[in-house]
Scaffold this active site. Structure first.
Site, PDB file in Angstrom:
ATOM      1  N   HIS A   1     130.726 -67.920   5.696  1.00  0.00           N
ATOM      2  CA  HIS A   1     129.698 -66.675   5.348  1.00  0.00           C
ATOM      3  C   HIS A   1     129.292 -66.939   4.058  1.00  0.00           C
ATOM      4  CE1 HIS A   1     133.692 -65.055   7.420  1.00  0.00           C
ATOM      5  NE2 HIS A   1     132.566 -65.155   8.432  1.00  0.00           N
TER       6      HIS A   1
ATOM      7  N   TYR B   1     135.623 -59.545   5.591  1.00  0.00           N
ATOM      8  CA  TYR B   1     135.317 -61.053   5.729  1.00  0.00           C
ATOM      9  C   TYR B   1     134.903 -61.379   4.331  1.00  0.00           C
ATOM     10  CZ  TYR B   1     135.267 -61.572  10.787  1.00  0.00           C
ATOM     11  OH  TYR B   1     135.494 -61.648  12.117  1.00  0.00           O
TER      12      TYR B   1
ATOM     13  N   GLU C   1     127.800 -69.290  12.840  1.00  0.00           N
ATOM     14  CA  GLU C   1     128.603 -68.284  13.438  1.00  0.00           C
ATOM     15  C   GLU C   1     128.126 -67.601  14.600  1.00  0.00           C
ATOM     16  OE1 GLU C   1     130.250 -65.128  10.779  1.00  0.00           O
ATOM     17  OE2 GLU C   1     132.056 -65.437  11.620  1.00  0.00           O
TER      18      GLU C   1
ATOM     19  N   HIS D   1     139.606 -67.895   6.722  1.00  0.00           N
ATOM     20  CA  HIS D   1     138.872 -67.138   7.874  1.00  0.00           C
ATOM     21  C   HIS D   1     139.888 -65.848   8.117  1.00  0.00           C
ATOM     22  CE1 HIS D   1     135.883 -65.235  10.520  1.00  0.00           C
ATOM     23  NE2 HIS D   1     135.402 -66.217  10.386  1.00  0.00           N
TER      24      HIS D   1
ATOM     25  N   ARG E   1     137.817 -66.252  18.782  1.00  0.00           N
ATOM     26  CA  ARG E   1     137.320 -65.163  18.259  1.00  0.00           C
ATOM     27  C   ARG E   1     138.039 -64.817  17.226  1.00  0.00           C
ATOM     28  NH1 ARG E   1     136.536 -59.511  19.156  1.00  0.00           N
ATOM     29  NH2 ARG E   1     138.523 -59.494  20.431  1.00  0.00           N
TER      30      ARG E   1
ATOM     31  N   HIS F   1     132.386 -69.391  16.987  1.00  0.00           N
ATOM     32  CA  HIS F   1     133.667 -68.447  17.752  1.00  0.00           C
ATOM     33  C   HIS F   1     133.343 -68.453  19.227  1.00  0.00           C
ATOM     34  CE1 HIS F   1     135.464 -67.876  13.912  1.00  0.00           C
ATOM     35  NE2 HIS F   1     134.478 -67.461  13.355  1.00  0.00           N
TER      36      HIS F   1
HETATM   37 ZN   LIG Z   1     133.657 -66.703  11.696  1.00  0.00          ZN
END
Ligand SMILES: [Zn+2]
Length: 340
Positions: free
Chosen positions: A223, A194, A284, A178, A71, A8
């Site tokens: 993730h 998240y 990430e 996301h 972001r 990001h």
């Molecule tokens: Zn991310």
């Protein structure tokens, strides 16, 4: 070639944040009429914001290309309305396009979508189409909960989302599922919301026939797939109890996981449980966790180190995880006339 599928622009010049603050301040004024306005950021500012951060880390860690998006915390779909979300998303995406144009060998663009709570996702089609067909973006980030932790829109498998999926399928672009920030105080954004978002999306996919309706649609669950690989037995069992086919058959042509987990044991588990065909390398960076692990002396998000340390992985699997799968999932990756 090592492709990081999840990065990001967390270091964007301060003018971006100032624009957003003005927009949010305007929303508090009942007489405010949203206007897109302009963003005055020079190319040198963009270079400077990347050289000391993402580019420095790419070089230090030996990765080549990052699939780069605005972001995630900044998307803030729960803030404002359909118009302000569109203005904000267009600015964020344009800035990503500029960064990727300045560094075409280092970054490839993925967009945020102008989602808004309670507004059909079909309203995102125009921005997705603009980014892909005019600016060369190769995918999007899709927020499964524009309500920021309150989950009041239908699940990702509901027909509510179908017009957007039809466009994604037509354009041959995947979505990374996301979430953005959390406005529910029960859920810490990056620590709980998240991971909830990742896990929730996967379970929604199990209970639906989404991929019968969209056999070519592809989602990346970031993730490390949230809690999913850790509870793979539970999800296999739930699918079985529901009379569904095995997960491999049910989902693994369409659902992929990244490697954004920040210690070696969990990467080992991910690689043991999920087929190599369904894992995409990612870090990430510069993102959720920025510190150095005192147990290892290395950055938590230096995930390449963990993958490299896996013993017994075949060269073929390594190639898939580091680059081959990205090319398969992001069908437009190689189609930008770049030297790769
Ligand atoms: Zn991310």
């Amino acid at each position: 070639m090592i492709i990081d599928c999840h990065g990001h622009y967390t270091t964007a010049p301060k003018e971006l944040e100032e624009y957003r603050k003005r927009q949010i301040a305007g929303l508090a004024d009942p007489k405010y009429t949203p206007a897109k306005g302009t963003l005055d950021i020079g190319d040198d500012q963009i270079r400077e914001s990347l050289e000391g951060a993402q580019l420095k880390l790419q070089r230090a860690r030996g990765t080549n290309v990052t699939i780069f998006s605005p972001r995630a915390m900044g998307m803030g779909h729960h803030i404002g309305n359909e118009t302000t979300s569109r203005h904000w998303s267009e600015h964020c995406n344009d800035l990503i396009h500029r960064a990727c144009t300045l560094y075409p060998d280092n970054f490839v663009a993925v967009c945020q979508l102008p989602q808004t709570p309670g507004v059909p996702p079909a309203n995102c089609i125009a921005e997705l189409e603009r980014c892909v067909t005019q600016l060369g973006f190769i995918g999007c980030n899709l927020n499964p909960d524009p309500w920021g932790g309150y989950w009041k829109d239908p699940p990702l498998t509901d027909k509510w989302w179908y017009p957007l999926y039809e466009k994604m399928a037509e354009l041959e672009v995947p979505a990374m599922v996301h979430v953005s920030g959390s406005c529910n105080p029960n859920f810490h954004a990056t620590g709980a919301h998240y991971i909830n978002g990742d896990t929730t999306a996967f379970m929604q996919f199990i209970t639906s026939d989404l991929f019968k309706d969209f056999p070519t649609l592809k989602f990346i669950i970031p993730h490390g797939g949230g809690a999913v690989p850790y509870h793979w037995g539970r999800y296999r069992g739930l699918a079985q109890d529901m009379g569904k086919p095995p997960l491999k058959e049910l989902l693994l042509d369409n659902v992929f996981f990244d490697t954004c987990v920040y210690h070696r044991p969990r990467i080992e588990l991910l690689l043991k449980v999920i087929p190599a065909d369904n894992i995409l390398f990612a870090s990430e960076m510069v993102g959720a966790v920025r510190g150095i692990d005192p147990e290892t002396g290395h950055y938590y998000d230096d995930t390449k180190r963990y993958v490299d340390a896996i013993e017994g992985m075949s060269a073929a699997d390594k190639e898939k995880i580091f680059s081959g799968n990205v090319r398969r999932v992001y069908g437009r990756f190689g189609a930008r006339g770049l030297k790769r």
